[in-house]
Design an enzyme around this catalytic site. Structure first.
Site, PDB file in Angstrom:
ATOM      1  N   ASP A  18     -10.911  -4.873 -10.492  1.00  0.00           N
ATOM      2  CA  ASP A  18     -11.993  -5.334  -9.490  1.00  0.00           C
ATOM      3  C   ASP A  18     -13.049  -4.599  -9.052  1.00  0.00           C
ATOM      4  OD1 ASP A  18     -10.459  -3.668  -7.914  1.00  0.00           O
ATOM      5  OD2 ASP A  18      -9.725  -5.215  -7.032  1.00  0.00           O
ATOM      6  N   GLU A  46      -5.388  -6.402 -15.607  1.00  0.00           N
ATOM      7  CA  GLU A  46      -4.933  -6.896 -14.301  1.00  0.00           C
ATOM      8  C   GLU A  46      -5.950  -7.923 -14.008  1.00  0.00           C
ATOM      9  OE1 GLU A  46      -3.919  -4.229 -10.652  1.00  0.00           O
ATOM     10  OE2 GLU A  46      -5.924  -5.209  -9.958  1.00  0.00           O
ATOM     11  N   GLU A  61     -14.466  -7.272  -4.127  1.00  0.00           N
ATOM     12  CA  GLU A  61     -13.676  -7.379  -5.108  1.00  0.00           C
ATOM     13  C   GLU A  61     -13.516  -8.707  -5.881  1.00  0.00           C
ATOM     14  OE1 GLU A  61     -12.960  -5.553  -2.435  1.00  0.00           O
ATOM     15  OE2 GLU A  61     -12.988  -3.401  -2.975  1.00  0.00           O
ATOM     16  N   HIS A  79      -8.508   1.156   3.538  1.00  0.00           N
ATOM     17  CA  HIS A  79     -10.017   1.503   3.215  1.00  0.00           C
ATOM     18  C   HIS A  79     -10.886   0.432   2.742  1.00  0.00           C
ATOM     19  CE1 HIS A  79      -8.185   0.874  -0.755  1.00  0.00           C
ATOM     20  NE2 HIS A  79      -9.208   0.437  -1.187  1.00  0.00           N
ATOM     21  N   ARG A 129     -13.502  -2.627   2.580  1.00  0.00           N
ATOM     22  CA  ARG A 129     -14.561  -2.803   3.036  1.00  0.00           C
ATOM     23  C   ARG A 129     -14.878  -3.907   4.032  1.00  0.00           C
ATOM     24  NH1 ARG A 129     -18.948  -0.476  -0.006  1.00  0.00           N
ATOM     25  NH2 ARG A 129     -18.058   1.181  -1.432  1.00  0.00           N
ATOM     26  N   HIS A 163      -8.572   8.000   2.982  1.00  0.00           N
ATOM     27  CA  HIS A 163      -9.745   7.639   1.941  1.00  0.00           C
ATOM     28  C   HIS A 163     -11.238   8.532   2.296  1.00  0.00           C
ATOM     29  CE1 HIS A 163     -12.336   5.294  -0.580  1.00  0.00           C
ATOM     30  NE2 HIS A 163     -11.224   4.775  -1.199  1.00  0.00           N
TER      31      HIS A 163
HETATM   32  C1  UD1 Z   1     -13.693   1.335  -4.361  1.00  0.00           C
HETATM   33  C2  UD1 Z   1     -13.708  -0.006  -5.080  1.00  0.00           C
HETATM   34  C3  UD1 Z   1     -12.268  -0.661  -4.418  1.00  0.00           C
HETATM   35  C4  UD1 Z   1     -11.027   0.223  -4.524  1.00  0.00           C
HETATM   36  C5  UD1 Z   1     -11.330   1.827  -4.100  1.00  0.00           C
HETATM   37  C6  UD1 Z   1     -10.048   2.399  -4.465  1.00  0.00           C
HETATM   38  C7  UD1 Z   1     -15.818  -1.177  -5.623  1.00  0.00           C
HETATM   39  C8  UD1 Z   1     -16.822  -1.904  -4.936  1.00  0.00           C
HETATM   40  N1  UD1 Z   1     -14.899  -0.812  -4.462  1.00  0.00           N
HETATM   41  O1  UD1 Z   1     -13.936   1.433  -3.023  1.00  0.00           O
HETATM   42  O2  UD1 Z   1     -12.316  -1.928  -5.085  1.00  0.00           O
HETATM   43  O3  UD1 Z   1     -10.138  -0.224  -3.589  1.00  0.00           O
HETATM   44  O4  UD1 Z   1     -12.480   2.139  -4.743  1.00  0.00           O
HETATM   45  O5  UD1 Z   1     -10.174   3.453  -3.656  1.00  0.00           O
HETATM   46  O6  UD1 Z   1     -15.808  -0.625  -6.662  1.00  0.00           O
HETATM   47  N2  UD1 Z   1     -15.883   9.048  -1.952  1.00  0.00           N
HETATM   48  C9  UD1 Z   1     -15.853  10.599  -2.226  1.00  0.00           C
HETATM   49  N3  UD1 Z   1     -15.261  10.970  -3.028  1.00  0.00           N
HETATM   50  C10 UD1 Z   1     -14.251  10.324  -3.942  1.00  0.00           C
HETATM   51  C11 UD1 Z   1     -14.224   8.892  -3.706  1.00  0.00           C
HETATM   52  C12 UD1 Z   1     -15.282   8.104  -2.817  1.00  0.00           C
HETATM   53  O7  UD1 Z   1     -16.378  11.227  -1.352  1.00  0.00           O
HETATM   54  O8  UD1 Z   1     -13.709  10.615  -4.811  1.00  0.00           O
HETATM   55  C13 UD1 Z   1     -16.753   8.457  -1.150  1.00  0.00           C
HETATM   56  C14 UD1 Z   1     -18.275   8.573  -1.355  1.00  0.00           C
HETATM   57  O9  UD1 Z   1     -19.129   8.733  -0.204  1.00  0.00           O
HETATM   58  C15 UD1 Z   1     -18.642   7.098  -1.972  1.00  0.00           C
HETATM   59  C16 UD1 Z   1     -17.875   6.404  -1.060  1.00  0.00           C
HETATM   60  O10 UD1 Z   1     -16.435   7.223  -0.823  1.00  0.00           O
HETATM   61  O11 UD1 Z   1     -19.744   6.850  -1.778  1.00  0.00           O
HETATM   62  C17 UD1 Z   1     -17.246   5.065  -1.446  1.00  0.00           C
HETATM   63  O12 UD1 Z   1     -16.794   4.844  -2.790  1.00  0.00           O
HETATM   64  P1  UD1 Z   1     -17.048   3.781  -3.664  1.00  0.00           P
HETATM   65  O13 UD1 Z   1     -16.320   3.750  -4.746  1.00  0.00           O
HETATM   66  O14 UD1 Z   1     -18.237   3.024  -3.675  1.00  0.00           O
HETATM   67  O15 UD1 Z   1     -15.989   2.640  -2.666  1.00  0.00           O
HETATM   68  P2  UD1 Z   1     -14.614   2.571  -2.199  1.00  0.00           P
HETATM   69  O16 UD1 Z   1     -14.765   2.050  -0.788  1.00  0.00           O
HETATM   70  O17 UD1 Z   1     -13.949   3.670  -2.618  1.00  0.00           O
HETATM   71  N1  UDP Z   2      -2.748   6.966  -3.751  1.00  0.00           N
HETATM   72  C1  UDP Z   2      -2.751   8.461  -4.068  1.00  0.00           C
HETATM   73  N2  UDP Z   2      -3.047   9.166  -2.953  1.00  0.00           N
HETATM   74  C2  UDP Z   2      -3.409   8.842  -1.736  1.00  0.00           C
HETATM   75  C3  UDP Z   2      -3.339   7.115  -1.608  1.00  0.00           C
HETATM   76  C4  UDP Z   2      -2.977   6.558  -2.552  1.00  0.00           C
HETATM   77  O1  UDP Z   2      -2.763   8.709  -5.278  1.00  0.00           O
HETATM   78  O2  UDP Z   2      -3.493   9.508  -0.801  1.00  0.00           O
HETATM   79  C5  UDP Z   2      -2.664   5.858  -5.000  1.00  0.00           C
HETATM   80  C6  UDP Z   2      -1.439   4.897  -4.862  1.00  0.00           C
HETATM   81  O3  UDP Z   2      -0.356   5.385  -5.334  1.00  0.00           O
HETATM   82  C7  UDP Z   2      -1.985   3.851  -5.554  1.00  0.00           C
HETATM   83  C8  UDP Z   2      -3.373   4.028  -5.488  1.00  0.00           C
HETATM   84  O4  UDP Z   2      -3.716   5.131  -5.249  1.00  0.00           O
HETATM   85  O5  UDP Z   2      -1.487   3.910  -6.932  1.00  0.00           O
HETATM   86  C9  UDP Z   2      -4.258   3.032  -4.725  1.00  0.00           C
HETATM   87  O6  UDP Z   2      -5.447   2.991  -4.573  1.00  0.00           O
HETATM   88  P1  UDP Z   2      -6.313   2.651  -3.427  1.00  0.00           P
HETATM   89  O7  UDP Z   2      -5.414   2.380  -2.344  1.00  0.00           O
HETATM   90  O8  UDP Z   2      -7.413   3.736  -3.323  1.00  0.00           O
HETATM   91  O9  UDP Z   2      -6.944   1.363  -3.942  1.00  0.00           O
HETATM   92  P2  UDP Z   2      -6.608  -0.245  -4.077  1.00  0.00           P
HETATM   93  O10 UDP Z   2      -5.280  -0.123  -5.003  1.00  0.00           O
HETATM   94  O11 UDP Z   2      -6.760  -0.820  -2.958  1.00  0.00           O
HETATM   95  O12 UDP Z   2      -7.817  -0.637  -5.294  1.00  0.00           O
END
Ligand code: UD1
Ligand code: UDP
Length: 370
Positions: A96, A118, A132, A211, A213, A243
């Site tokens: 998603d 998925e 998502e 985390h 949005r 996160h």
């Molecule tokens: C994204 C996905 C969400 C998923 C989540 C898992 C979209 C729209 N959202 O959300 O579906 O559940 O990932 O965690 O695709 N950042 C870092 N380092 C990282 C990762 C993120 O600094 O390794 C920070 C950055 O500032 C980045 C922000 O987090 O711009 C948001 O990351 P983004 O992938 O856009 O959205 P998530 O909220 O992480």
């Molecule tokens: N996870 C991880 N480290 C953390 C928190 C979560 O490795 O500190 C793993 C968790 O076991 C799961 C996945 O990350 O498999 C879930 O990711 P996240 O919650 O970021 O995204 P979502 O599943 O909500 O899309």
């Protein structure tokens, strides 16, 4: 030989695609390459390292706090050269995210078949999960093959007039990853040793993640405020790996930094995180993946979301949807802490998301139908 390109960009996609990548690499019928958009960076790289996956292409797109439109545009414009270079017969995307929907669209534009892992999860509420739900629907419209984790997700797709012959119920690959992961945890890791040092053996451990949005703003403050009140109990210890999204970091650290019995840490490597889940008494989360993993570890979960596309665990009773309402979170958290029979009724159940064979089922389908 058919060429498959697997594309992902975030932590959960990497975890859920890793078992499929590892299995596909061993298949002689397919030539498989991996492309990461690196929508996430640090949180993606730690998963790649644990599963020992070296991407063939790395678009390196993460920028601090970039907007969804900036990210979408960058994915569409940079994936083109990868598709032109490798010329895959099939692109596999997951779930998603912005990566999934934009890569599916780019592949469709180039007349390349798309497989959606998925597939079929739905709330039919475009605001939750945001964005998502719409990413899933876009990818579902574009996909040629749909790997639905449960019967319910298959039913959703059939209702949307997807040809049932192109849907296969697989279970969720997150369980394949979890089973592999728990066998490969290195207990001598520095982070695990450090956590062991500050775990209080006489307290009940609550692992928290959050985390989403759609909860940003007041809802996220309510959720943090519930955790703060909960942490005033002397019999609990809360660990929250926070996160890296700056919108999450800001509120969590501001609200909970000095809270009693709360430990805030950076996101944990997957290996250490699943170890930590195993140590926990209960979990409070809005994460999709964590909800799916928890029943396999026999841990009850309070889900801080208003609606869910993962009804299966709610129906089965291992997961309770509590939203971000402080009173409701506290009511069910206190019940789980104080009422043993309520706890047992949520803890001991079969996992509705599969038995660790999803990747094998996907590959079998591809061998016979593609
Ligand atoms: C994204 C996905 C969400 C998923 C989540 C898992 C979209 C729209 N959202 O959300 O579906 O559940 O990932 O965690 O695709 N950042 C870092 N380092 C990282 C990762 C993120 O600094 O390794 C920070 C950055 O500032 C980045 C922000 O987090 O711009 C948001 O990351 P983004 O992938 O856009 O959205 P998530 O909220 O992480
Ligand atoms: N996870 C991880 N480290 C953390 C928190 C979560 O490795 O500190 C793993 C968790 O076991 C799961 C996945 O990350 O498999 C879930 O990711 P996240 O919650 O970021 O995204 P979502 O599943 O909500 O899309």
């Amino acid at each position: 030989m058919k060429k498959i390109l697997i594309v992902f960009g975030t932590r959960p996609e990497a975890i859920k695609m890793a078992p499929l990548v590892k299995k596909l690499y061993k298949e002689v019928d397919f030539n498989t390459k991996v492309c990461v958009t690196a929508q996430h960076r640090e949180m993606l790289d730690q998963v790649l390292a644990f599963f020992k996956i070296t991407p063939d292409y790395d678009l390196d797109l993460m920028k601090k706090n970039q907007t969804l439109n900036q990210l979408s545009a960058k994915i569409l414009s940079t994936i083109d050269s990868v598709l032109e270079d490798y010329k895959p017969d099939l692109v596999l995307v997951h779930g998603d995210t912005t990566t999934s929907s934009m890569v599916a669209l780019a592949s469709f534009h180039k007349n390349i078949k798309v497989g959606h892992v998925e597939a079929g999860l739905r709330t039919y509420n475009k605001s939750a999960p945001f964005p998502e739900e719409i990413n899933r629907q876009i990818t579902g419209r574009l996909a040629d093959f749909h790997f639905a984790p449960t019967k319910q997700s298959q039913v959703n797709l059939v209702k949307e007039k997807v040809d049932i012959n192109n849907i296969v119920v697989t279970g969720n690959t997150v369980i394949d990853a979890l089973f592999w992961g728990v066998k490969h945890i290195n207990l001598d890791r520095k982070d695990i040793i450090e956590i062991k040092d500050f775990l209080w053996k006489d307290k009940k451990l609550i692992v928290v993640t959050g985390h989403r949005r759609e909860s940003f703003g007041d809802k996220f403050y309510d959720f943090c405020s519930a955790l703060k009140t909960l942490s005033e109990r002397n019999d609990v210890q809360i660990i929250y790996p926070v996160h890296l999204n700056p919108n999450v970091q800001e509120v969590v650290y501001k609200t909970l930094k000095n809270a009693k019995n709360v430990i805030l840490i950076p996101p944990l490597d997957y290996e250490a995180f699943i170890w930590l889940l195993n140590q926990s008494y209960m979990i409070i989360t809005d994460s999709g993946g964590v909800q799916e993993e928890a029943p396999s570890l026999k841990k009850p979960v309070l889900v801080t979301r208003e609606v869910t596309e993962r009804e299966e665990a709610v129906k089965q009773g291992t997961v309770k949807l509590v939203g971000t309402n402080k009173i409701k979170i506290l009511k069910y958290a206190n019940l789980l802490l104080d009422d043993e029979s309520f706890y047992n009724s949520m803890a001991a159940k079969k996992n509705p998301y599969g038995d660790g064979k999803a990747s094998a089922i996907i590959i079998d389908f591809l061998k016979h139908n593609f």
